[in-house]
Design a protein around this motif. Structure first.
Motif, PDB file in Angstrom:
ATOM      1  N   GLU A 103      55.251  49.583  74.153  1.00 23.64           N
ATOM      2  CA  GLU A 103      54.011  49.379  74.913  1.00 23.64           C
ATOM      3  C   GLU A 103      53.276  48.159  74.367  1.00 23.64           C
ATOM      4  OE1 GLU A 103      49.665  51.553  75.611  1.00 23.64           O
ATOM      5  OE2 GLU A 103      51.279  52.606  74.572  1.00 23.64           O
ATOM      6  N   ALA A 104      53.081  47.165  75.219  1.00 22.04           N
ATOM      7  CA  ALA A 104      52.362  45.953  74.805  1.00 22.04           C
ATOM      8  C   ALA A 104      50.877  46.266  74.651  1.00 22.04           C
ATOM      9  CB  ALA A 104      52.573  44.848  75.823  1.00 22.04           C
ATOM     10  N   LEU A 105      50.266  45.732  73.612  1.00 22.75           N
ATOM     11  CA  LEU A 105      48.843  45.946  73.336  1.00 22.75           C
ATOM     12  C   LEU A 105      48.095  44.634  73.467  1.00 22.75           C
ATOM     13  CD1 LEU A 105      49.149  48.177  70.129  1.00 22.75           C
ATOM     14  CD2 LEU A 105      48.746  48.959  72.464  1.00 22.75           C
ATOM     15  N   SER A 106      46.893  44.706  74.022  1.00 22.48           N
ATOM     16  CA  SER A 106      46.073  43.517  74.171  1.00 22.48           C
ATOM     17  C   SER A 106      45.667  42.984  72.795  1.00 22.48           C
ATOM     18  CB  SER A 106      44.815  43.856  74.984  1.00 22.48           C
ATOM     19  OG  SER A 106      43.958  42.746  75.067  1.00 22.48           O
ATOM     20  N   GLY A 107      45.881  41.707  72.569  1.00 21.39           N
ATOM     21  CA  GLY A 107      45.482  41.076  71.314  1.00 21.39           C
ATOM     22  C   GLY A 107      46.406  41.366  70.153  1.00 21.39           C
ATOM     23  N   ARG A 108      47.607  41.929  70.438  1.00 24.63           N
ATOM     24  CA  ARG A 108      48.554  42.244  69.371  1.00 24.63           C
ATOM     25  C   ARG A 108      49.879  41.522  69.648  1.00 24.63           C
ATOM     26  NH1 ARG A 108      44.319  44.031  68.018  1.00 24.63           N
ATOM     27  NH2 ARG A 108      43.848  46.130  67.190  1.00 24.63           N
ATOM     28  N   GLY A 109      50.472  41.009  68.608  1.00 32.03           N
ATOM     29  CA  GLY A 109      51.760  40.361  68.757  1.00 32.03           C
ATOM     30  C   GLY A 109      52.905  41.357  68.786  1.00 32.03           C
ATOM     31  N   TYR A 110      52.654  42.560  68.319  1.00 32.87           N
ATOM     32  CA  TYR A 110      53.680  43.606  68.265  1.00 32.87           C
ATOM     33  C   TYR A 110      53.427  44.655  69.338  1.00 32.87           C
ATOM     34  CZ  TYR A 110      49.803  45.565  65.523  1.00 32.87           C
ATOM     35  OH  TYR A 110      48.561  45.980  65.102  1.00 32.87           O
ATOM     36  N   LYS A 111      54.403  45.532  69.517  1.00 34.24           N
ATOM     37  CA  LYS A 111      54.284  46.621  70.480  1.00 34.24           C
ATOM     38  C   LYS A 111      54.166  47.953  69.748  1.00 34.24           C
ATOM     39  CE  LYS A 111      56.981  44.318  74.122  1.00 34.24           C
ATOM     40  NZ  LYS A 111      58.181  44.414  74.999  1.00 34.24           N
ATOM     41  N   GLU A 112      53.679  48.961  70.479  1.00 34.41           N
ATOM     42  CA  GLU A 112      53.629  50.325  69.954  1.00 34.41           C
ATOM     43  C   GLU A 112      54.749  51.129  70.609  1.00 34.41           C
ATOM     44  OE1 GLU A 112      50.364  52.075  68.054  1.00 34.41           O
ATOM     45  OE2 GLU A 112      51.301  50.304  67.152  1.00 34.41           O
ATOM     46  N   TYR A 113      55.293  52.089  69.868  1.00 30.90           N
ATOM     47  CA  TYR A 113      56.440  52.858  70.351  1.00 30.90           C
ATOM     48  C   TYR A 113      56.131  54.355  70.320  1.00 30.90           C
ATOM     49  CZ  TYR A 113      58.651  48.351  69.854  1.00 30.90           C
ATOM     50  OH  TYR A 113      58.937  47.012  69.977  1.00 30.90           O
ATOM     51  N   ARG A 114      56.406  55.024  71.451  1.00 30.36           N
ATOM     52  CA  ARG A 114      56.137  56.451  71.615  1.00 30.36           C
ATOM     53  C   ARG A 114      57.446  57.209  71.742  1.00 30.36           C
ATOM     54  NH1 ARG A 114      50.846  55.797  70.255  1.00 30.36           N
ATOM     55  NH2 ARG A 114      49.846  54.249  71.609  1.00 30.36           N
ATOM     56  N   LEU A 115      57.598  58.247  70.947  1.00 34.85           N
ATOM     57  CA  LEU A 115      58.840  59.006  70.941  1.00 34.85           C
ATOM     58  C   LEU A 115      59.134  59.626  72.303  1.00 34.85           C
ATOM     59  CD1 LEU A 115      61.216  59.992  69.252  1.00 34.85           C
ATOM     60  CD2 LEU A 115      59.825  61.950  68.535  1.00 34.85           C
ATOM     61  N   GLY A 116      58.098  60.087  73.000  1.00 32.81           N
ATOM     62  CA  GLY A 116      58.278  60.752  74.289  1.00 32.81           C
ATOM     63  C   GLY A 116      58.771  59.842  75.401  1.00 32.81           C
ATOM     64  N   ASP A 117      58.784  58.525  75.157  1.00 30.99           N
ATOM     65  CA  ASP A 117      59.223  57.591  76.198  1.00 30.99           C
ATOM     66  C   ASP A 117      60.744  57.508  76.303  1.00 30.99           C
ATOM     67  OD1 ASP A 117      56.608  57.005  76.753  1.00 30.99           O
ATOM     68  OD2 ASP A 117      56.541  55.173  75.558  1.00 30.99           O
ATOM     69  N   TYR A 118      61.451  58.074  75.325  1.00 29.93           N
ATOM     70  CA  TYR A 118      62.904  57.925  75.279  1.00 29.93           C
ATOM     71  C   TYR A 118      63.604  59.190  75.787  1.00 29.93           C
ATOM     72  CZ  TYR A 118      61.655  53.767  72.728  1.00 29.93           C
ATOM     73  OH  TYR A 118      61.113  52.556  72.408  1.00 29.93           O
ATOM     74  N   SER A 119      64.885  59.078  76.044  1.00 25.28           N
ATOM     75  CA  SER A 119      65.637  60.188  76.639  1.00 25.28           C
ATOM     76  C   SER A 119      65.592  61.411  75.725  1.00 25.28           C
ATOM     77  CB  SER A 119      67.089  59.774  76.881  1.00 25.28           C
ATOM     78  OG  SER A 119      67.805  59.679  75.667  1.00 25.28           O
ATOM     79  N   ASN A 120      65.653  62.583  76.339  1.00 22.15           N
ATOM     80  CA  ASN A 120      65.600  63.840  75.587  1.00 22.15           C
ATOM     81  C   ASN A 120      66.749  63.942  74.594  1.00 22.15           C
ATOM     82  OD1 ASN A 120      63.276  64.706  76.917  1.00 22.15           O
ATOM     83  ND2 ASN A 120      64.444  65.677  78.566  1.00 22.15           N
ATOM     84  N   TRP A 121      67.934  63.442  74.986  1.00 25.14           N
ATOM     85  CA  TRP A 121      69.090  63.534  74.094  1.00 25.14           C
ATOM     86  C   TRP A 121      68.856  62.743  72.811  1.00 25.14           C
ATOM     87  CZ3 TRP A 121      72.691  60.430  71.723  1.00 25.14           C
ATOM     88  CH2 TRP A 121      73.841  61.072  71.240  1.00 25.14           C
ATOM     89  N   LEU A 122      68.312  61.533  72.945  1.00 30.17           N
ATOM     90  CA  LEU A 122      68.026  60.723  71.768  1.00 30.17           C
ATOM     91  C   LEU A 122      66.913  61.355  70.931  1.00 30.17           C
ATOM     92  CD1 LEU A 122      68.175  57.057  73.144  1.00 30.17           C
ATOM     93  CD2 LEU A 122      69.783  58.150  71.580  1.00 30.17           C
ATOM     94  N   GLN A 123      65.910  61.898  71.598  1.00 29.15           N
ATOM     95  CA  GLN A 123      64.813  62.537  70.868  1.00 29.15           C
ATOM     96  C   GLN A 123      65.307  63.683  69.994  1.00 29.15           C
ATOM     97  OE1 GLN A 123      61.078  63.441  72.923  1.00 29.15           O
ATOM     98  NE2 GLN A 123      61.713  62.105  74.611  1.00 29.15           N
ATOM     99  N   LYS A 124      66.216  64.480  70.531  1.00 26.37           N
ATOM    100  CA  LYS A 124      66.728  65.623  69.775  1.00 26.37           C
ATOM    101  C   LYS A 124      67.435  65.177  68.505  1.00 26.37           C
ATOM    102  CE  LYS A 124      67.343  68.742  73.716  1.00 26.37           C
ATOM    103  NZ  LYS A 124      68.327  69.446  74.582  1.00 26.37           N
ATOM    104  N   ARG A 125      68.090  64.028  68.545  1.00 29.77           N
ATOM    105  CA  ARG A 125      68.823  63.543  67.372  1.00 29.77           C
ATOM    106  C   ARG A 125      67.870  63.240  66.209  1.00 29.77           C
ATOM    107  NH1 ARG A 125      71.654  64.759  70.907  1.00 29.77           N
ATOM    108  NH2 ARG A 125      71.552  66.645  69.677  1.00 29.77           N
ATOM    109  N   VAL A 126      66.672  62.719  66.517  1.00 26.26           N
ATOM    110  CA  VAL A 126      65.753  62.338  65.437  1.00 26.26           C
ATOM    111  C   VAL A 126      64.707  63.414  65.138  1.00 26.26           C
ATOM    112  CG1 VAL A 126      66.046  59.869  65.826  1.00 26.26           C
ATOM    113  CG2 VAL A 126      64.246  61.082  67.051  1.00 26.26           C
ATOM    114  N   ARG A 127      64.553  64.377  66.018  1.00 31.22           N
ATOM    115  CA  ARG A 127      63.602  65.467  65.744  1.00 31.22           C
ATOM    116  C   ARG A 127      64.160  66.440  64.711  1.00 31.22           C
ATOM    117  NH1 ARG A 127      59.131  65.648  68.901  1.00 31.22           N
ATOM    118  NH2 ARG A 127      59.193  64.590  70.948  1.00 31.22           N
ATOM    119  N   SER A 128      65.458  66.468  64.547  1.00 31.82           N
ATOM    120  CA  SER A 128      66.093  67.327  63.551  1.00 31.82           C
ATOM    121  C   SER A 128      65.732  66.848  62.146  1.00 31.82           C
ATOM    122  CB  SER A 128      67.607  67.299  63.740  1.00 31.82           C
ATOM    123  OG  SER A 128      68.269  67.848  62.622  1.00 31.82           O
ATOM    124  N   ASP A 129      65.128  67.733  61.342  1.00 26.76           N
ATOM    125  CA  ASP A 129      64.738  67.363  59.974  1.00 26.76           C
ATOM    126  C   ASP A 129      65.944  66.933  59.149  1.00 26.76           C
ATOM    127  OD1 ASP A 129      62.084  67.891  60.489  1.00 26.76           O
ATOM    128  OD2 ASP A 129      62.166  69.949  59.728  1.00 26.76           O
TER     129      ASP A 129
END
Length: 264
Positions: A103-129
């Motif tokens: 997600e592009a932010l106003s006045g920022r050179g970098y972006k922010e990243y939200r876990l919920g934006d990615y596929s459920n399969w990928l999320q499950k791989r990293v949600r595992s402790d």
């Protein structure tokens, strides 16, 4: 002319056999030189891949050049299964990486990243402790935040906001923009009275260089963004490789027919 397909299969497999040698060597080198868990994790798959290519190449050479029909049949079967496997993985890679973006932010050179934006399969791989503990250890060993740590307090806040951070640096090395923390240095932030966000990453953040935001969902999202980008590149390469395999398989079928007919 009928022998051309046999010779071509043999020639192509000599090339792949030669390529398998440095792959095996790289795996052995990794097993001897690895200093981190991440590097040690790679050695066995690399060696197995190299040995697999070596064995399949030998089967193709002997089967086509020595007219061993049963061995060439096994070679074609393995090639057929490999084509199906690569085709399935390519389709899967495109489906899994279809979602997600920073997600592009106003006045920022970098972006922010939200876990919920990615596929459920990928999320499950990293949600595992269990999985994430290993990944986090690898990220810490990779020193992804080292550049920000090296900058220390020398970077002014406006200069930092203009930084072109990678997805992992944005997600793992600084607190989320939602937290409204006060900037002290690239890896040193303090909570303020306006820091009342419900984002769980805000409580997970620590100024400890060994902790930072490695336990944050944004760090997991940054990793997934990297994986998404890499998998898309791999999928494109797979398509090219699939075309090559289909051609080799077709030539191999001609060589098998030549063996069966005795080159009559």
């Amino acid at each position: 002319m009928v022998r051309f397909s046999n010779n071509l299969v043999g020639f192509l497999n000599i090339i792949t056999l030669l390529l398998s040698i440095p792959i095996i060597g790289a795996g052995i080198w990794l097993s001897k030189q690895a200093s981190t868990e991440c590097e040690r994790f790679l050695d066995k798959p690399v060696i197995i891949l190299g040995v697999f290519i070596l064995v399949v190449s030998l089967a193709g050479i002997v089967g086509s050049c020595c007219r061993v029909s049963w061995l060439l049949w096994v070679y074609l079967l393995v090639m057929f299964l490999l084509i199906l496997l690569l085709l399935s993985f390519t389709i899967f890679a495109f489906v899994v990486t279809n979602k997600g973006a920073g997600e592009a932010l106003s006045g920022r050179g970098y972006k922010e990243y939200r876990l919920g934006d990615y596929s459920n399969w990928l999320q499950k791989r990293v949600r595992s402790d269990k999985n994430w503990n290993k990944i986090r250890s690898c990220l810490q060993d990779s020193k992804i935040c080292q550049r920000l740590l090296d900058n220390g307090s020398s970077t002014e806040v406006q200069d930092f906001y203009r930084e072109r951070l990678s997805a992992l640096q944005s997600g793992c090395c600084k607190p989320s923009n939602d937290c409204n923390f006060q900037y002290i240095s690239p890896t040193n932030w303090t909570r303020t009275p306006t820091s009342s966000s419900t984002n769980p990453d805000c409580s997970a953040w620590s100024n400890d260089p060994d902790t930072l935001c490695y336990n944050c969902n944004s760090c997991k999202a940054g990793l997934l963004d990297n994986i998404r980008s890499d998998w898309k590149k791999v999928a494109v390469i797979n398509i090219i490789f699939l075309v090559f395999l289909v051609i080799v398989y077709s030539v191999g079928c001609c060589a098998f027919r030549n063996n069966r007919d005795g080159w009559k």
